[in-house]
Scaffold this active site. Structure first.
Site, PDB file in Angstrom:
ATOM      1  CE1 TYR A  22      -3.760  -2.350   0.207  1.00  0.00           C
ATOM      2  CE2 TYR A  22      -2.621  -3.290   2.092  1.00  0.00           C
ATOM      3  CZ  TYR A  22      -3.610  -3.360   1.138  1.00  0.00           C
ATOM      4  OH  TYR A  22      -4.458  -4.434   1.114  1.00  0.00           O
ATOM      5  CG  ASN A  74      -9.949   1.795  -1.384  1.00  0.00           C
ATOM      6  OD1 ASN A  74     -10.357   0.653  -1.178  1.00  0.00           O
ATOM      7  ND2 ASN A  74      -8.669   2.094  -1.473  1.00  0.00           N
ATOM      8  CG  HIS A  80     -12.818  -8.673  -1.809  1.00  0.00           C
ATOM      9  ND1 HIS A  80     -12.339  -8.379  -3.074  1.00  0.00           N
ATOM     10  CD2 HIS A  80     -11.944  -8.120  -0.938  1.00  0.00           C
ATOM     11  CE1 HIS A  80     -11.214  -7.688  -2.951  1.00  0.00           C
ATOM     12  NE2 HIS A  80     -10.956  -7.513  -1.675  1.00  0.00           N
ATOM     13  CG  ASP A  87     -28.161  -4.119  -3.071  1.00  0.00           C
ATOM     14  OD1 ASP A  87     -27.762  -4.442  -4.219  1.00  0.00           O
ATOM     15  OD2 ASP A  87     -28.707  -4.926  -2.291  1.00  0.00           O
ATOM     16  CG  HIS A 100      -9.370  -1.530  -4.984  1.00  0.00           C
ATOM     17  ND1 HIS A 100      -9.844  -1.764  -3.715  1.00  0.00           N
ATOM     18  CD2 HIS A 100     -10.403  -1.774  -5.832  1.00  0.00           C
ATOM     19  CE1 HIS A 100     -11.103  -2.139  -3.788  1.00  0.00           C
ATOM     20  NE2 HIS A 100     -11.470  -2.147  -5.065  1.00  0.00           N
ATOM     21  CG  LEU A 101      -4.383   2.864  -1.926  1.00  0.00           C
ATOM     22  CD1 LEU A 101      -4.000   2.827  -0.454  1.00  0.00           C
ATOM     23  CD2 LEU A 101      -3.998   4.186  -2.551  1.00  0.00           C
ATOM     24  CB  SER A 102      -2.645  -3.057  -4.056  1.00  0.00           C
ATOM     25  OG  SER A 102      -3.859  -3.718  -3.736  1.00  0.00           O
ATOM     26  NE  ARG A 111      -5.749  -9.066  -0.579  1.00  0.00           N
ATOM     27  CZ  ARG A 111      -6.149  -8.521   0.561  1.00  0.00           C
ATOM     28  NH1 ARG A 111      -7.107  -7.611   0.559  1.00  0.00           N
ATOM     29  NH2 ARG A 111      -5.599  -8.877   1.706  1.00  0.00           N
TER      30      ARG A 111
END
Length: 146
Positions: A22, A74, A80, A87, A100-102, A111
């Site tokens: 991260y 994020n 997941h 919703d 997402h950072l990664s 993931r």
């Protein structure tokens, strides 16, 4: 544009946890970067972080009632499995970009699946804190195309 940036569980620990994944920048530094870049582009940026699913849903609904133009989210690990966040995003009809950072697609199998991304206009992952700026640009382009 009025843009809400929502960060989910454990993102407040960025810069402390798993720096190899991260990065070493603190969550506070990343938030400041997002605000500065948004301001340079003429946007009003609101930042929110919570480790609680219900609070994230409340914030998404708040974005609707306060007439936000776009959302960057994020969802962290909620990505997941949180159909409730999916919703909530679908229910407010505000252009939303998942960040997402990664690069979640280059990590563990669990993931690689996002249940929240299908409710969004797109997903940015693997660009670190710049993913949030790319998401701002995506919202700008989406608004121009309307």
């Amino acid at each position: 544009m009025k843009i809400m940036v929502i960060n989910g569980p454990n993102l407040n620990m960025v810069g402390v946890r798993e720096k190899g994944i991260y990065g070493a920048k603190s969550f506070e530094d990343i938030c400041e970067y997002i605000k500065e870049e948004g301001k340079k582009r003429g946007h009003e940026i609101t930042l929110f972080q919570s480790n609680c699913e219900g609070e994230i849903i409340d914030e998404l609904q708040k974005a609707y009632f306060e007439n936000y133009d776009g959302i960057i989210i994020n969802p962290g690990a909620y990505t997941h499995y949180s159909y409730a966040i999916h919703d909530a995003i679908k229910g407010i009809n505000i252009d939303t970009v998942e960040v997402h950072l990664s690069n979640v697609h280059a990590r563990e199998d669990f993931r690689k699946k996002s249940v929240t991304a299908p409710a969004c206009i797109g997903q940015m992952c693997g660009f670190g804190e710049d993913g949030y700026i790319l998401a701002i640009k995506a919202l700008e382009l989406k608004k121009m195309s309307k």
